[in-house]
Design a protein around this motif. Structure first.
Motif, PDB file in Angstrom:
ATOM      1  N   GLU A  51      -2.826   7.901  -0.454  1.00 26.92           N
ATOM      2  CA  GLU A  51      -1.713   7.012  -0.776  1.00 26.92           C
ATOM      3  C   GLU A  51      -1.446   6.045   0.378  1.00 26.92           C
ATOM      4  O   GLU A  51      -1.224   4.843   0.159  1.00 26.92           O
ATOM      5  CB  GLU A  51      -0.459   7.816  -1.090  1.00 26.92           C
ATOM      6  CG  GLU A  51       0.713   6.955  -1.506  1.00 26.92           C
ATOM      7  CD  GLU A  51       1.971   7.778  -1.801  1.00 26.92           C
ATOM      8  OE1 GLU A  51       2.958   7.154  -2.222  1.00 26.92           O
ATOM      9  OE2 GLU A  51       1.962   9.015  -1.624  1.00 26.92           O
ATOM     10  N   ALA A 101      -4.156   3.482   0.364  1.00 23.59           N
ATOM     11  CA  ALA A 101      -3.943   2.583  -0.775  1.00 23.59           C
ATOM     12  C   ALA A 101      -2.806   1.599  -0.481  1.00 23.59           C
ATOM     13  O   ALA A 101      -2.913   0.404  -0.786  1.00 23.59           O
ATOM     14  CB  ALA A 101      -3.643   3.380  -2.039  1.00 23.59           C
ATOM     15  N   GLN A 102      -1.728   2.087   0.130  1.00 21.77           N
ATOM     16  CA  GLN A 102      -0.614   1.196   0.477  1.00 21.77           C
ATOM     17  C   GLN A 102      -1.049   0.174   1.524  1.00 21.77           C
ATOM     18  O   GLN A 102      -0.704  -1.003   1.431  1.00 21.77           O
ATOM     19  CB  GLN A 102       0.583   2.007   0.981  1.00 21.77           C
ATOM     20  CG  GLN A 102       1.320   2.739  -0.119  1.00 21.77           C
ATOM     21  CD  GLN A 102       2.486   3.570   0.413  1.00 21.77           C
ATOM     22  OE1 GLN A 102       2.649   3.720   1.620  1.00 21.77           O
ATOM     23  NE2 GLN A 102       3.276   4.104  -0.500  1.00 21.77           N
ATOM     24  N   MET A 151      -4.080  -0.922   1.966  1.00 27.03           N
ATOM     25  CA  MET A 151      -4.956  -1.875   1.272  1.00 27.03           C
ATOM     26  C   MET A 151      -4.133  -2.856   0.438  1.00 27.03           C
ATOM     27  O   MET A 151      -4.421  -4.053   0.395  1.00 27.03           O
ATOM     28  CB  MET A 151      -5.963  -1.125   0.393  1.00 27.03           C
ATOM     29  CG  MET A 151      -7.021  -0.379   1.200  1.00 27.03           C
ATOM     30  SD  MET A 151      -8.063   0.689   0.179  1.00 27.03           S
ATOM     31  CE  MET A 151      -8.903  -0.489  -0.836  1.00 27.03           C
ATOM     32  N   CYS A 152      -3.106  -2.345  -0.224  1.00 21.87           N
ATOM     33  CA  CYS A 152      -2.234  -3.215  -1.034  1.00 21.87           C
ATOM     34  C   CYS A 152      -1.521  -4.233  -0.156  1.00 21.87           C
ATOM     35  O   CYS A 152      -1.432  -5.418  -0.503  1.00 21.87           O
ATOM     36  CB  CYS A 152      -1.227  -2.383  -1.819  1.00 21.87           C
ATOM     37  SG  CYS A 152      -1.930  -1.514  -3.223  1.00 21.87           S
ATOM     38  N   LYS A 153      -1.014  -3.772   0.998  1.00 20.53           N
ATOM     39  CA  LYS A 153      -0.334  -4.691   1.918  1.00 20.53           C
ATOM     40  C   LYS A 153      -1.294  -5.753   2.414  1.00 20.53           C
ATOM     41  O   LYS A 153      -0.970  -6.936   2.471  1.00 20.53           O
ATOM     42  CB  LYS A 153       0.262  -3.929   3.107  1.00 20.53           C
ATOM     43  CG  LYS A 153       1.516  -3.171   2.779  1.00 20.53           C
ATOM     44  CD  LYS A 153       2.049  -2.448   4.011  1.00 20.53           C
ATOM     45  CE  LYS A 153       3.271  -1.614   3.667  1.00 20.53           C
ATOM     46  NZ  LYS A 153       3.784  -0.873   4.842  1.00 20.53           N
ATOM     47  N   ALA A 197      -4.077  -6.766   0.930  1.00 13.92           N
ATOM     48  CA  ALA A 197      -4.409  -7.648  -0.192  1.00 13.92           C
ATOM     49  C   ALA A 197      -3.257  -8.607  -0.480  1.00 13.92           C
ATOM     50  O   ALA A 197      -3.475  -9.801  -0.748  1.00 13.92           O
ATOM     51  CB  ALA A 197      -4.744  -6.829  -1.435  1.00 13.92           C
ATOM     52  N   ALA A 198      -2.029  -8.110  -0.407  1.00 13.83           N
ATOM     53  CA  ALA A 198      -0.862  -8.972  -0.647  1.00 13.83           C
ATOM     54  C   ALA A 198      -0.773 -10.057   0.417  1.00 13.83           C
ATOM     55  O   ALA A 198      -0.472 -11.221   0.110  1.00 13.83           O
ATOM     56  CB  ALA A 198       0.419  -8.139  -0.667  1.00 13.83           C
TER      57      ALA A 198
END
Length: 144
Positions: A37, A40-41, A43-45, A47-48
């Motif tokens: 998790e 993933a967070q 990676m999301c940050k 990517a954002a």
């Protein structure tokens, strides 16, 4: 009788060991899930952030494109006005040249007419005024 009690204790201890093992497995699964998790967070940050930067570049490019289009449109309008003005000047110059040519032709025609009239007047003077005397006619012919 002690033989019968030992298997119960062993069964209870085994059950307790299984519970501890299951708890360790669940704890390990939870730890792995937290790590996944967290990755993933992250990676999301990431990517954002990349998306935000890409949107900024896109907006900047669109703004630059609008400026270039507006500048090109302005220059095209100026060129169109200049071309229209040059075309009007050329047309006016052509009109002036045509008018000058017509005036020159009229002047040439008037000069021919004046020359012809002068020739007629000279001829009339020679015949009527100067032809009265043969000597005057001879002198005029010598001069001419």
């Amino acid at each position: 009788m002690s033989f019968g009690r030992a298997p119960m204790r062993a069964a209870g201890a085994d059950a307790l060991d299984l519970v501890y093992q299951a708890a360790e497995i669940f704890s390990s699964i939870e730890n792995n899930a937290r790590e996944i998790e967290a990755r993933a967070q992250a990676m999301c940050k990431s990517a954002a952030e990349r998306l935000r930067l890409a949107e900024q570049r896109t907006e900047s490019a669109e703004h630059s494109l609008r400026e270039v289009v507006a500048d090109a449109d302005r220059k095209l309008s100026e060129a169109s006005r200049a071309l229209t003005e040059v075309e009007l000047r050329i047309a006016a110059a052509q009109d002036e040249a045509t008018a000058a040519e017509v005036r020159a032709q009229v002047a040439e025609a008037e000069a021919r007419e004046a020359k012809q009239a002068l020739a007629l007047v000279e001829d009339a003077i020679r015949r009527r005024l100067l032809c009265a005397s043969p000597e005057t006619t001879r002198r005029l012919c010598e001069v001419a």
